[in-house]
Write a protein that holds these residues in place. Structure first.
Motif, mmCIF file in Angstrom:
data_model
loop_
_atom_site.group_PDB
_atom_site.id
_atom_site.type_symbol
_atom_site.label_atom_id
_atom_site.label_comp_id
_atom_site.label_asym_id
_atom_site.label_seq_id
_atom_site.Cartn_x
_atom_site.Cartn_y
_atom_site.Cartn_z
ATOM 1 N N LEU A 85 0.831 -1.030 -0.021
ATOM 2 C CA LEU A 85 0.001 -0.142 -0.052
ATOM 3 C C LEU A 85 0.841 1.366 0.110
ATOM 4 C CD1 LEU A 85 -2.747 1.309 0.282
ATOM 5 C CD2 LEU A 85 -2.197 1.400 2.543
ATOM 6 N N LYS A 86 1.814 1.226 0.867
ATOM 7 C CA LYS A 86 2.828 2.268 0.883
ATOM 8 C C LYS A 86 3.380 2.785 -0.286
ATOM 9 C CE LYS A 86 4.230 5.570 4.004
ATOM 10 N NZ LYS A 86 5.071 6.343 3.061
ATOM 11 N N VAL A 87 4.116 1.710 -1.094
ATOM 12 C CA VAL A 87 4.690 1.902 -2.562
ATOM 13 C C VAL A 87 3.645 2.753 -3.383
ATOM 14 C CG1 VAL A 87 6.504 0.534 -2.447
ATOM 15 C CG2 VAL A 87 4.376 -0.126 -3.302
ATOM 16 N N LEU A 88 2.360 2.286 -3.146
ATOM 17 C CA LEU A 88 1.333 3.024 -4.181
ATOM 18 C C LEU A 88 0.992 4.237 -3.758
ATOM 19 C CD1 LEU A 88 -1.242 0.094 -4.618
ATOM 20 C CD2 LEU A 88 0.190 1.211 -6.384
ATOM 21 N N LEU A 89 0.996 4.597 -2.361
ATOM 22 C CA LEU A 89 0.581 5.811 -1.846
ATOM 23 C C LEU A 89 1.734 6.944 -2.169
ATOM 24 C CD1 LEU A 89 -1.389 4.857 1.401
ATOM 25 C CD2 LEU A 89 -2.305 5.656 -0.841
ATOM 26 N N ASP A 90 2.865 6.279 -2.145
ATOM 27 C CA ASP A 90 4.085 7.057 -2.263
ATOM 28 C C ASP A 90 4.130 7.655 -3.716
ATOM 29 O OD1 ASP A 90 4.714 6.719 0.267
ATOM 30 O OD2 ASP A 90 6.455 5.289 0.161
ATOM 31 N N LEU A 91 3.605 7.043 -4.521
ATOM 32 C CA LEU A 91 3.508 7.536 -6.053
ATOM 33 C C LEU A 91 2.648 8.465 -6.286
ATOM 34 C CD1 LEU A 91 4.172 4.102 -7.603
ATOM 35 C CD2 LEU A 91 5.432 5.768 -7.729
ATOM 36 N N ILE A 92 1.720 9.008 -5.261
ATOM 37 C CA ILE A 92 0.604 9.802 -5.428
ATOM 38 C C ILE A 92 1.261 11.292 -4.966
ATOM 39 C CG2 ILE A 92 -1.634 10.593 -4.616
ATOM 40 C CD1 ILE A 92 -2.257 7.724 -4.603
ATOM 41 N N PRO A 93 0.912 12.370 -5.773
ATOM 42 C CA PRO A 93 1.796 13.728 -5.659
ATOM 43 C C PRO A 93 1.273 14.130 -4.262
ATOM 44 C CG PRO A 93 0.487 13.541 -7.459
ATOM 45 C CD PRO A 93 0.174 12.328 -6.958
ATOM 46 N N GLU A 94 2.095 14.985 -3.694
ATOM 47 C CA GLU A 94 1.747 15.739 -2.675
ATOM 48 C C GLU A 94 0.221 16.534 -2.596
ATOM 49 O OE1 GLU A 94 4.297 16.598 -0.189
ATOM 50 O OE2 GLU A 94 2.773 18.101 0.850
ATOM 51 N N GLY A 95 -0.186 16.314 -1.563
ATOM 52 C CA GLY A 95 -1.893 16.723 -1.573
ATOM 53 C C GLY A 95 -2.772 16.287 -2.480
ATOM 54 N N GLY A 96 -2.327 14.987 -2.953
ATOM 55 C CA GLY A 96 -2.920 14.261 -4.055
ATOM 56 C C GLY A 96 -4.596 13.738 -3.478
ATOM 57 N N PHE A 97 -4.804 13.826 -2.516
ATOM 58 C CA PHE A 97 -6.226 13.640 -1.891
ATOM 59 C C PHE A 97 -7.050 14.695 -1.390
ATOM 60 C CE2 PHE A 97 -5.386 8.653 -0.584
ATOM 61 C CZ PHE A 97 -4.994 8.340 -1.640
ATOM 62 N N ALA A 98 -6.459 15.961 -1.891
ATOM 63 C CA ALA A 98 -7.091 17.112 -1.170
ATOM 64 C C ALA A 98 -8.627 17.293 -1.940
ATOM 65 C CB ALA A 98 -6.423 18.461 -1.780
ATOM 66 N N GLY A 99 -9.434 17.696 -1.113
ATOM 67 C CA GLY A 99 -10.922 17.681 -1.524
ATOM 68 C C GLY A 99 -11.623 16.380 -1.681
ATOM 69 N N LYS A 100 -10.918 15.254 -1.193
ATOM 70 C CA LYS A 100 -11.569 13.962 -1.417
ATOM 71 C C LYS A 100 -11.888 13.332 -0.208
ATOM 72 C CE LYS A 100 -8.442 13.525 -5.351
ATOM 73 N NZ LYS A 100 -9.208 14.127 -6.512
ATOM 74 N N PRO A 101 -13.168 12.749 0.191
ATOM 75 C CA PRO A 101 -13.277 11.851 1.265
ATOM 76 C C PRO A 101 -12.404 10.630 0.985
ATOM 77 C CG PRO A 101 -15.421 12.677 0.304
ATOM 78 C CD PRO A 101 -14.166 13.118 -0.478
ATOM 79 N N VAL A 102 -12.030 9.883 2.182
ATOM 80 C CA VAL A 102 -11.436 8.691 2.165
ATOM 81 C C VAL A 102 -12.135 7.573 2.965
ATOM 82 C CG1 VAL A 102 -9.229 7.561 2.104
ATOM 83 C CG2 VAL A 102 -9.188 9.893 1.130
ATOM 84 N N LEU A 103 -12.335 6.422 2.554
ATOM 85 C CA LEU A 103 -12.874 5.395 3.454
ATOM 86 C C LEU A 103 -11.884 4.428 3.648
ATOM 87 C CD1 LEU A 103 -14.955 3.837 4.897
ATOM 88 C CD2 LEU A 103 -15.654 2.935 2.574
ATOM 89 N N PRO A 104 -11.161 4.290 4.761
ATOM 90 C CA PRO A 104 -9.958 3.339 5.081
ATOM 91 C C PRO A 104 -10.707 1.863 5.267
ATOM 92 C CG PRO A 104 -9.891 5.035 6.700
ATOM 93 C CD PRO A 104 -11.163 5.195 5.887
ATOM 94 N N LEU A 105 -10.190 0.603 4.690
ATOM 95 C CA LEU A 105 -10.716 -0.497 4.927
ATOM 96 C C LEU A 105 -9.377 -1.371 5.395
ATOM 97 C CD1 LEU A 105 -13.041 -0.905 2.108
ATOM 98 C CD2 LEU A 105 -13.749 -0.267 4.401
#
Ligand code: FMN
Length: 194
Positions: A85-105
């Protein structure tokens, strides 16, 4: 409405994937389409060496940027999220989830690491500037079927349905974010090579 689900399990018969599938089936009648991504969608070298310029990585960034929300799903590994999971998230740019709700499972072998969602996953989602982070759902692996239908135990299915409905409400109440400004394609690769 489109959302992206990022699966952080390296297992080909992932139990955690069943949680995403259940959520996707629940969201579909509400007109919310789930676009799923896992480590198997990327060349291993691009993941391991953080190749931001790779076409699959660029496509991931665009899919996340265009999505109105994100589901993050991971097995618990060594009391935290899986490295995949971390390697995938590390490929998302800075602030990449801004304005987006997130549901963790998350799923784990026992309830002992139930709080991994809170102490391990949520800080990463906050660093990516998720607009709202749902409380999330933790499943014990024995509650998730391994068969073709991947059936969930009734108690888990009920908790997941409640969480997914709350997440759908969050999605509906969140104004569409402006697309994340993108750095030049080779910017991070050049930075790393300095
Ligand atoms: C390397 C590894 C480490 C694990 N560490 C934990 C752990 O610390 N706590 C826990 O509850 N389960 C742990 N588990 C069990 C998994 O979290 C559990 O089987 C999970 O449901 C697997 O999900 P998946 O099929 O989607 O990969 C571990 C499993 C593996 C393979």
């Amino acid at each position: 409405m489109n959302i992206v689900a990022i699966l952080g399990s390296p297992s080909k018969s992932s139990r955690t994937a069943r949680l995403i599938e259940h959520a996707a089936r629940r969201l579909q009648p509400a007109g919310i389409h789930v676009d799923s991504v896992s480590v198997y969608d990327f060349p291993a070298d691009d993941l391991l060496y953080g190749n931001f310029a790779a076409p699959a990585v660029q496509a991931l960034q665009q899919r996340v940027s265009a999505a109105q929300g994100v589901i993050i799903a991971t097995p618990v590994y060594k009391a935290a999220y899986a490295g995949a999971l971390k390697v995938l998230l590390d490929l998302i740019p800075e602030g990449g989830f801004a304005g987006k709700p997130v549901l963790p499972l998350a799923s784990g072998g026992s309830p002992g690491h139930l709080l991994a969602v809170d102490y391990a996953i949520k800080p990463v989602l906050a660093a990516l500037k998720a607009s709202e982070i749902h409380q999330g759902v933790f499943a014990v692996e024995s509650q998730i079927g391994r068969g073709a239908d991947g059936e969930l135990a009734a108690e888990l299915a009920q908790r997941l349905d409640v969480a997914v409905d709350e997440f759908a409400a969050l999605l509906r109440s969140t104004p569409p974010a402006a697309a994340t400004p993108r750095l030049p394609d080779d910017f991070i690769s050049r930075l790393i090579s300095l």
